[in-house]
Scaffold this motif. Structure first.
Motif, PDB file in Angstrom:
ATOM      1  N   PRO A  73      11.947   5.939  -0.912  1.00 48.18           N
ATOM      2  CA  PRO A  73      10.498   6.003  -1.183  1.00 48.18           C
ATOM      3  C   PRO A  73      10.086   4.758  -1.984  1.00 48.18           C
ATOM      4  O   PRO A  73      10.448   4.603  -3.148  1.00 48.18           O
ATOM      5  CB  PRO A  73      10.328   7.271  -2.016  1.00 48.18           C
ATOM      6  N   ARG A  74       9.407   3.850  -1.332  1.00 47.21           N
ATOM      7  CA  ARG A  74       9.050   2.576  -1.946  1.00 47.21           C
ATOM      8  C   ARG A  74       7.703   2.128  -1.398  1.00 47.21           C
ATOM      9  O   ARG A  74       7.456   2.214  -0.198  1.00 47.21           O
ATOM     10  CB  ARG A  74      10.113   1.531  -1.637  1.00 47.21           C
ATOM     11  N   VAL A  75       6.863   1.626  -2.279  1.00 42.56           N
ATOM     12  CA  VAL A  75       5.518   1.173  -1.925  1.00 42.56           C
ATOM     13  C   VAL A  75       5.413  -0.302  -2.271  1.00 42.56           C
ATOM     14  O   VAL A  75       5.879  -0.735  -3.325  1.00 42.56           O
ATOM     15  CB  VAL A  75       4.444   1.978  -2.696  1.00 42.56           C
ATOM     16  N   ALA A  76       4.787  -1.079  -1.397  1.00 42.07           N
ATOM     17  CA  ALA A  76       4.587  -2.511  -1.637  1.00 42.07           C
ATOM     18  C   ALA A  76       3.100  -2.809  -1.744  1.00 42.07           C
ATOM     19  O   ALA A  76       2.265  -2.109  -1.166  1.00 42.07           O
ATOM     20  CB  ALA A  76       5.201  -3.331  -0.507  1.00 42.07           C
ATOM     21  N   MET A  77       2.801  -3.874  -2.494  1.00 39.32           N
ATOM     22  CA  MET A  77       1.398  -4.266  -2.667  1.00 39.32           C
ATOM     23  C   MET A  77       1.338  -5.736  -3.094  1.00 39.32           C
ATOM     24  O   MET A  77       2.192  -6.212  -3.830  1.00 39.32           O
ATOM     25  CB  MET A  77       0.742  -3.387  -3.730  1.00 39.32           C
ATOM     26  N   LEU A  78       0.293  -6.407  -2.651  1.00 40.88           N
ATOM     27  CA  LEU A  78       0.010  -7.781  -3.066  1.00 40.88           C
ATOM     28  C   LEU A  78      -0.611  -7.782  -4.453  1.00 40.88           C
ATOM     29  O   LEU A  78      -1.489  -6.973  -4.729  1.00 40.88           O
ATOM     30  CB  LEU A  78      -0.953  -8.438  -2.071  1.00 40.88           C
ATOM     31  N   HIS A  79      -0.181  -8.711  -5.297  1.00 48.58           N
ATOM     32  CA  HIS A  79      -0.873  -8.933  -6.569  1.00 48.58           C
ATOM     33  C   HIS A  79      -1.706 -10.199  -6.428  1.00 48.58           C
ATOM     34  O   HIS A  79      -1.205 -11.234  -5.978  1.00 48.58           O
ATOM     35  CB  HIS A  79       0.099  -9.129  -7.733  1.00 48.58           C
ATOM     36  N   SER A  80      -2.971 -10.105  -6.785  1.00 44.05           N
ATOM     37  CA  SER A  80      -3.852 -11.273  -6.817  1.00 44.05           C
ATOM     38  C   SER A  80      -4.774 -11.137  -8.014  1.00 44.05           C
ATOM     39  O   SER A  80      -5.169 -10.029  -8.385  1.00 44.05           O
ATOM     40  CB  SER A  80      -4.688 -11.343  -5.536  1.00 44.05           C
ATOM     41  N   THR A  81      -5.118 -12.276  -8.601  1.00 47.55           N
ATOM     42  CA  THR A  81      -6.032 -12.264  -9.744  1.00 47.55           C
ATOM     43  C   THR A  81      -7.492 -12.194  -9.309  1.00 47.55           C
ATOM     44  O   THR A  81      -8.358 -11.968 -10.148  1.00 47.55           O
ATOM     45  CB  THR A  81      -5.830 -13.528 -10.607  1.00 47.55           C
ATOM     46  N   HIS A  82      -7.777 -12.370  -8.023  1.00 49.28           N
ATOM     47  CA  HIS A  82      -9.168 -12.306  -7.574  1.00 49.28           C
ATOM     48  C   HIS A  82      -9.654 -10.859  -7.677  1.00 49.28           C
ATOM     49  O   HIS A  82      -8.991  -9.935  -7.190  1.00 49.28           O
ATOM     50  CB  HIS A  82      -9.310 -12.802  -6.139  1.00 49.28           C
ATOM     51  N   PRO A  83     -10.811 -10.651  -8.307  1.00 46.13           N
ATOM     52  CA  PRO A  83     -11.314  -9.281  -8.503  1.00 46.13           C
ATOM     53  C   PRO A  83     -11.476  -8.480  -7.202  1.00 46.13           C
ATOM     54  O   PRO A  83     -11.307  -7.260  -7.208  1.00 46.13           O
ATOM     55  CB  PRO A  83     -12.673  -9.472  -9.177  1.00 46.13           C
ATOM     56  N   ALA A  84     -11.774  -9.140  -6.099  1.00 46.74           N
ATOM     57  CA  ALA A  84     -11.985  -8.430  -4.836  1.00 46.74           C
ATOM     58  C   ALA A  84     -10.704  -7.828  -4.273  1.00 46.74           C
ATOM     59  O   ALA A  84     -10.755  -6.957  -3.412  1.00 46.74           O
ATOM     60  CB  ALA A  84     -12.599  -9.365  -3.798  1.00 46.74           C
ATOM     61  N   PRO A 102       8.540  11.462  -7.911  1.00 47.92           N
ATOM     62  CA  PRO A 102       9.149  10.936  -9.132  1.00 47.92           C
ATOM     63  C   PRO A 102      10.190   9.821  -8.950  1.00 47.92           C
ATOM     64  O   PRO A 102      10.293   8.939  -9.787  1.00 47.92           O
ATOM     65  CB  PRO A 102       9.783  12.176  -9.765  1.00 47.92           C
ATOM     66  N   GLY A 103      10.910   9.786  -7.881  1.00 43.55           N
ATOM     67  CA  GLY A 103      11.909   8.734  -7.693  1.00 43.55           C
ATOM     68  C   GLY A 103      11.389   7.486  -7.001  1.00 43.55           C
ATOM     69  O   GLY A 103      12.129   6.530  -6.777  1.00 43.55           O
ATOM     70  N   ALA A 104      10.114   7.479  -6.653  1.00 46.28           N
ATOM     71  CA  ALA A 104       9.553   6.347  -5.904  1.00 46.28           C
ATOM     72  C   ALA A 104       9.579   5.075  -6.742  1.00 46.28           C
ATOM     73  O   ALA A 104       9.471   5.106  -7.970  1.00 46.28           O
ATOM     74  CB  ALA A 104       8.129   6.649  -5.480  1.00 46.28           C
ATOM     75  N   THR A 105       9.747   3.956  -6.051  1.00 43.06           N
ATOM     76  CA  THR A 105       9.679   2.643  -6.690  1.00 43.06           C
ATOM     77  C   THR A 105       8.592   1.839  -6.002  1.00 43.06           C
ATOM     78  O   THR A 105       8.052   2.243  -4.974  1.00 43.06           O
ATOM     79  CB  THR A 105      11.025   1.891  -6.587  1.00 43.06           C
ATOM     80  N   ALA A 106       8.293   0.695  -6.585  1.00 41.72           N
ATOM     81  CA  ALA A 106       7.270  -0.178  -6.008  1.00 41.72           C
ATOM     82  C   ALA A 106       7.737  -1.617  -6.084  1.00 41.72           C
ATOM     83  O   ALA A 106       8.593  -1.973  -6.905  1.00 41.72           O
ATOM     84  CB  ALA A 106       5.952  -0.009  -6.754  1.00 41.72           C
ATOM     85  N   VAL A 107       7.160  -2.431  -5.227  1.00 36.48           N
ATOM     86  CA  VAL A 107       7.405  -3.867  -5.254  1.00 36.48           C
ATOM     87  C   VAL A 107       6.053  -4.552  -5.061  1.00 36.48           C
ATOM     88  O   VAL A 107       5.274  -4.169  -4.198  1.00 36.48           O
ATOM     89  CB  VAL A 107       8.432  -4.309  -4.190  1.00 36.48           C
ATOM     90  N   VAL A 108       5.767  -5.510  -5.941  1.00 36.72           N
ATOM     91  CA  VAL A 108       4.537  -6.278  -5.825  1.00 36.72           C
ATOM     92  C   VAL A 108       4.909  -7.752  -5.721  1.00 36.72           C
ATOM     93  O   VAL A 108       5.952  -8.184  -6.217  1.00 36.72           O
ATOM     94  CB  VAL A 108       3.564  -6.032  -7.004  1.00 36.72           C
ATOM     95  N   PHE A 109       4.044  -8.498  -5.073  1.00 37.34           N
ATOM     96  CA  PHE A 109       4.304  -9.921  -4.880  1.00 37.34           C
ATOM     97  C   PHE A 109       2.988 -10.672  -4.896  1.00 37.34           C
ATOM     98  O   PHE A 109       1.927 -10.100  -4.672  1.00 37.34           O
ATOM     99  CB  PHE A 109       5.037 -10.174  -3.558  1.00 37.34           C
ATOM    100  N   GLY A 110       3.067 -11.940  -5.181  1.00 36.55           N
ATOM    101  CA  GLY A 110       1.879 -12.777  -5.179  1.00 36.55           C
ATOM    102  C   GLY A 110       2.224 -14.171  -5.654  1.00 36.55           C
ATOM    103  O   GLY A 110       3.393 -14.479  -5.920  1.00 36.55           O
TER     104      GLY A 110
END
Length: 182
Positions: A73-84, A102-110
């Motif tokens: 169980p893993r969720v990914a998402m983009l990190h950006s400083t732009h408010p939109a 409860p055991g889920a992890t995440a990965v963010v990138f940008g």
């Protein structure tokens, strides 16, 4: 000399005056997503100047390499400083996923690190190479979250889907060309 062409990739991302001036330029506008035709028309662009050229990705690179049933169980998402781009909304969603699974992890990138420290269950990749993005982000995630207020097209969502991740997205304009409501 040829005719000028404007590549119309989004709205409200730069200075409003410059964007509106560019839209008023009498030339062909190549829109990266169909919703931008509507934006152009609302801004007074003659419809005959607006043409959609669908975006594409390299399916030799962005492809499924890890079967979904082999992913945790893993969720990914983009990190950006732009408010939109909706970082705060997305971060709240990651915390909600963790609360419910409860055991889920995440990965963010940008291209830059998030401004505040993240919990130890969130992995961060700053400016990852394409192979890292494909293998360590997209092909490890079961779900990709795109919390943007608006997207010209939303390449990261399409790349993640090509790698097998399910997409959870806002109705941000660009996603209308590839996300089907369920």
């Amino acid at each position: 000399p040829g005719l000028p062409v404007l590549l119309f990739q989004g709205i409200d991302m730069l200075h409003e005056h410059l964007e509106r001036k560019a839209l008023r330029t009498p030339c062909l506008k190549v829109c990266v997503a169909s919703w931008l035709v509507d934006v152009g028309i609302r801004n007074g662009v003659p419809p005959e100047q607006l043409h959609v050229v669908p975006m594409g990705i390299d399916h030799d690179l962005y492809r499924l390499t890890t079967p979904l049933d082999a992913r945790r169980p893993r969720v990914a998402m983009l990190h950006s400083t732009h408010p939109a781009k909706g970082w705060d909304v997305g971060l709240d969603a990651l915390h909600e996923v963790r609360r419910r699974v409860p055991g889920a992890t995440a990965v963010v990138f940008g291209t830059s690190p998030p401004p505040d420290p993240l919990p130890d269950w969130v992995e961060v990749h700053v400016d990852p190479r394409a192979d890292v993005l494909v293998e360590r982000v997209y092909n490890e995630a079961r779900v990709f979250i795109q919390p943007s207020d608006y997207e010209g097209f939303g390449f990261t969502a399409v790349e993640a889907m090509a790698c097998g991740a399910a997409l959870v997205t806002t109705d941000n304009g660009g996603s209308r060309d590839y996300a089907v409501p369920d």
